[in-house]
Write an enzyme that holds these catalytic residues in place. Structure first.
Site, PDB file in Angstrom:
ATOM      1  N   GLU A  34      -2.662  11.459  -9.488  1.00 36.50           N
ATOM      2  CA  GLU A  34      -2.127  11.227  -8.148  1.00 36.50           C
ATOM      3  C   GLU A  34      -1.258  12.370  -7.622  1.00 36.50           C
ATOM      4  O   GLU A  34      -0.307  12.158  -6.888  1.00 36.50           O
ATOM      5  CB  GLU A  34      -1.348   9.908  -8.122  1.00 36.50           C
ATOM      6  CG  GLU A  34      -2.214   8.718  -8.509  1.00 36.50           C
ATOM      7  CD  GLU A  34      -1.509   7.381  -8.388  1.00 36.50           C
ATOM      8  OE1 GLU A  34      -0.594   7.246  -7.557  1.00 36.50           O
ATOM      9  OE2 GLU A  34      -1.893   6.459  -9.132  1.00 36.50           O
TER      10      GLU A  34
ATOM     11  N   TYR B  75     -10.008  -8.983  -7.335  1.00 32.52           N
ATOM     12  CA  TYR B  75      -9.508  -8.391  -6.087  1.00 32.52           C
ATOM     13  C   TYR B  75      -9.023  -9.541  -5.201  1.00 32.52           C
ATOM     14  O   TYR B  75      -9.821 -10.362  -4.745  1.00 32.52           O
ATOM     15  CB  TYR B  75     -10.625  -7.615  -5.409  1.00 32.52           C
ATOM     16  CG  TYR B  75     -10.196  -6.728  -4.265  1.00 32.52           C
ATOM     17  CD1 TYR B  75     -10.042  -5.360  -4.457  1.00 32.52           C
ATOM     18  CD2 TYR B  75      -9.955  -7.243  -2.997  1.00 32.52           C
ATOM     19  CE1 TYR B  75      -9.673  -4.528  -3.411  1.00 32.52           C
ATOM     20  CE2 TYR B  75      -9.578  -6.415  -1.951  1.00 32.52           C
ATOM     21  CZ  TYR B  75      -9.432  -5.065  -2.162  1.00 32.52           C
ATOM     22  OH  TYR B  75      -9.068  -4.241  -1.132  1.00 32.52           O
TER      23      TYR B  75
ATOM     24  N   ARG C 247      -8.475  -6.240   9.360  1.00 27.64           N
ATOM     25  CA  ARG C 247      -7.030  -6.281   9.099  1.00 27.64           C
ATOM     26  C   ARG C 247      -6.235  -5.845  10.326  1.00 27.64           C
ATOM     27  O   ARG C 247      -5.188  -6.423  10.642  1.00 27.64           O
ATOM     28  CB  ARG C 247      -6.680  -5.384   7.901  1.00 27.64           C
ATOM     29  CG  ARG C 247      -5.192  -5.388   7.587  1.00 27.64           C
ATOM     30  CD  ARG C 247      -4.843  -4.488   6.437  1.00 27.64           C
ATOM     31  NE  ARG C 247      -5.228  -3.100   6.653  1.00 27.64           N
ATOM     32  CZ  ARG C 247      -4.788  -2.085   5.919  1.00 27.64           C
ATOM     33  NH1 ARG C 247      -3.963  -2.297   4.911  1.00 27.64           N
ATOM     34  NH2 ARG C 247      -5.184  -0.854   6.160  1.00 27.64           N
TER      35      ARG C 247
ATOM     36  N   GLY D 178      -5.373  13.976   0.856  1.00 27.78           N
ATOM     37  CA  GLY D 178      -6.819  14.046   1.063  1.00 27.78           C
ATOM     38  C   GLY D 178      -7.199  13.307   2.320  1.00 27.78           C
ATOM     39  O   GLY D 178      -7.016  13.782   3.432  1.00 27.78           O
ATOM     40  N   GLY D 179      -7.713  12.085   2.154  1.00 25.18           N
ATOM     41  CA  GLY D 179      -8.055  11.277   3.317  1.00 25.18           C
ATOM     42  C   GLY D 179      -6.911  10.414   3.811  1.00 25.18           C
ATOM     43  O   GLY D 179      -7.024   9.774   4.860  1.00 25.18           O
TER      44      GLY D 179
END
Length: 511
Positions: A264, A431, A374, A134-135
């Site tokens: 997935e 996270y 990053r 996809g992306g």
């Protein structure tokens, strides 16, 4: 419609638009120097990467060209290199070094569901592995190199980019799976609606990718996860088509949508999906609050999640992450409201100090900047990576402490940050962000540290992934999480839908 030109791709060996690249703030540069970080070697240009010769037989290439058109079968080095991995730091480190050994043997751009079915049939007959693409924003090895040795194609769905139907009465929309998130929101906004799904990958990720990975957006407290939004799916498999979801709810057996949400690409290819919509908010505002400790902030956040009022965005940083921002000590809580009632009384009663709109507005303005930062950290010689998990509220403190300890114990002079990014009545996600000097073996060092952190996650009662998915990186821990019988059940489903094992064969299901 032909495929998009490669010039429209994201930055090679980095994230997003090259024009949006950022420089490190002086405070972070000074912190890296204190951690012993030294600048890295320059990144290799995509034109100079080492791409193996394509192993796709001529006969197979011609068969695929007969399905999608010769212009939509690419075997050139740049197209293949760009489809050889996702956007994890490990992927970027390899790409920066010019390593494209994991490139697929061809990139195929189907133009619709029937073409996807035909491609899968042709690949099944010839035992060619197929990786839906996809992306390309996976950070867990979801679109990475094959270890099987068999020829492999990347099935890029960008040509499946149409709105099929918008049902304003039912407040649903059906999109083809290759529609990118910003385009979907643009289409919906013109009719007064929104999905409300805005993950950090928003700028480049596709709707099909959101479904395939059970994505969760930054406004999940108000709008829900993406799997909450999906009411129907059309899936192409090597043996035929599956349609799921014909009513808003049903008691007609198990819900097969849940079989494909999070699969997935291991069971088939999502080619279209129907999602529920919400009206565009009348107002949107953000604010910041300060709490003395992560524990105190988590208590306040739990009260909001369980008893309300619940904002759309709820994000609580620990002391270490907060120290990099404007908060003067303590922990920063950012809230975002799409309409709705504010939670000021609840937060003040739990010891919070209102900081006004500025911290929240700053977060909203910068919320897509982290991947660009990053890249700057990689240039500076740092290795910056993330991992995430979730647990019930009662287990969250131990989960936080044990994962943080595992990362600090296994990395030399690492900076470990954490925030709560998604909340539920019964629990929340954690996270973690880790910054450490690259050293001589940055990928190996991170893999060892993440393995210890993953062991800690399972030991503390957390899930191995809250929203990044399983891919190859989490596969072994996922097997431990669901148990041998769960793995056997998945294998049985795959054997029916994908009898030759061609669909993204490295991910999700252990061999």
């Amino acid at each position: 419609m032909s495929h998009m030109s490669e010039s429209a791709e994201e930055r090679w060996a980095g994230w997003g638009d090259p024009a949006a690249a950022v420089s490190l703030p002086p405070s972070i540069a000074a912190l890296l120097e204190a951690l012993g970080v030294r600048p890295a070697a320059p990144s290799v240009d995509v034109a100079d990467v080492r791409v193996p010769e394509s192993r796709l037989p001529d006969e197979v290439r011609q068969a695929l060209a007969a399905v999608v058109g010769a212009a939509n079968v690419l075997t050139g080095p740049e197209a293949r290199a760009r489809h050889g991995g996702g956007k994890s730091t490990a992927d970027l480190v390899r790409q920066r070094a010019g390593d494209a050994a994991g490139a697929p043997d061809a990139v195929i751009y189907p133009g619709g569901h029937d073409e996807v079915v035909a491609v899968l049939r042709a690949c099944t007959e010839r035992r060619i592995a197929v990786v839906p693409f996809g992306g390309g924003t996976s950070v867990v090895g979801g679109v990475g190199p094959s270890l099987s040795g068999r020829p492999r194609i990347a099935l890029d769905l960008r040509r499946l980019d149409r709105l099929v139907e918008l049902d304003e009465v039912s407040r649903t929309a059906t999109f083809e799976a290759g529609v990118r998130a910003p385009r979907a929101e643009e289409i919906l906004a013109a009719r007064g609606f929104t999905l409300g799904h805005v993950p950090q990958s928003y700028e480049y990720a596709s709707l099909g990718g959101f479904a395939a990975t059970r994505s969760s957006g930054q406004a999940s407290a108000g709008y829900g996860r993406f799997d909450d939004m999906v009411v129907a799916l059309t899936v192409a498999t090597p043996v035929g088509t599956v349609h799921t979801g014909r009513a808003p709810a049903s008691a007609a057996g198990p819900d097969l949508r849940q079989l494909f949400l999070g699969s997935e690409g291991a069971l088939g290819v999502v080619t279209s999906l129907t999602v529920r919509l919400r009206p565009q908010p009348v107002s949107r505002r953000y604010e910041g609050w300060r709490f003395e400790s992560f524990e105190a902030g988590a208590l306040a956040v739990r009260r909001l999640a369980q008893d309300g009022p619940r904002p759309a965005v709820v994000r609580l940083s620990d002391e270490y992450e907060s120290a990099l921002g404007p908060a003067a000590g303590g922990c920063l809580l950012v809230l975002g409201y799409d309409d709705g009632t504010d939670a000021d009384a609840v937060l003040a009663a739990d010891g919070g100090t209102a900081l006004g709109p500025e911290p929240g507005q700053r977060w909203a303005a910068e919320r897509f900047a982290a991947p660009y930062l990053r890249d700057a950290l990689l240039d500076a010689g740092a290795y910056a990576e993330t991992l995430e998990t979730a647990a019930f509220w009662s287990r969250l403190p131990a989960l936080y402490a044990q994962v943080r300890a595992a990362l600090l114990d296994s990395l030399d002079r690492a900076l470990v940050l954490c925030h709560i990014s998604h909340v539920y009545e019964t629990g929340a996600s954690l996270y973690f962000t880790v910054v450490v000097a690259q050293g001589d073996d940055p990928v190996g060092a991170w893999q060892r540290a993440k393995a210890r952190a993953s062991d800690a996650i399972l030991a503390a009662g957390g899930t191995i992934s809250h929203h990044h998915g399983v891919g190859t990186e989490h596969r072994d821990w996922y097997a431990r999480e669901i148990g041998p019988l769960g793995v056997d059940a998945l294998r049985a489903v795959k054997a029916v839908l994908d009898p030759q094992g061609i669909m993204n064969p490295e991910v999700l299901i252990p061999d």
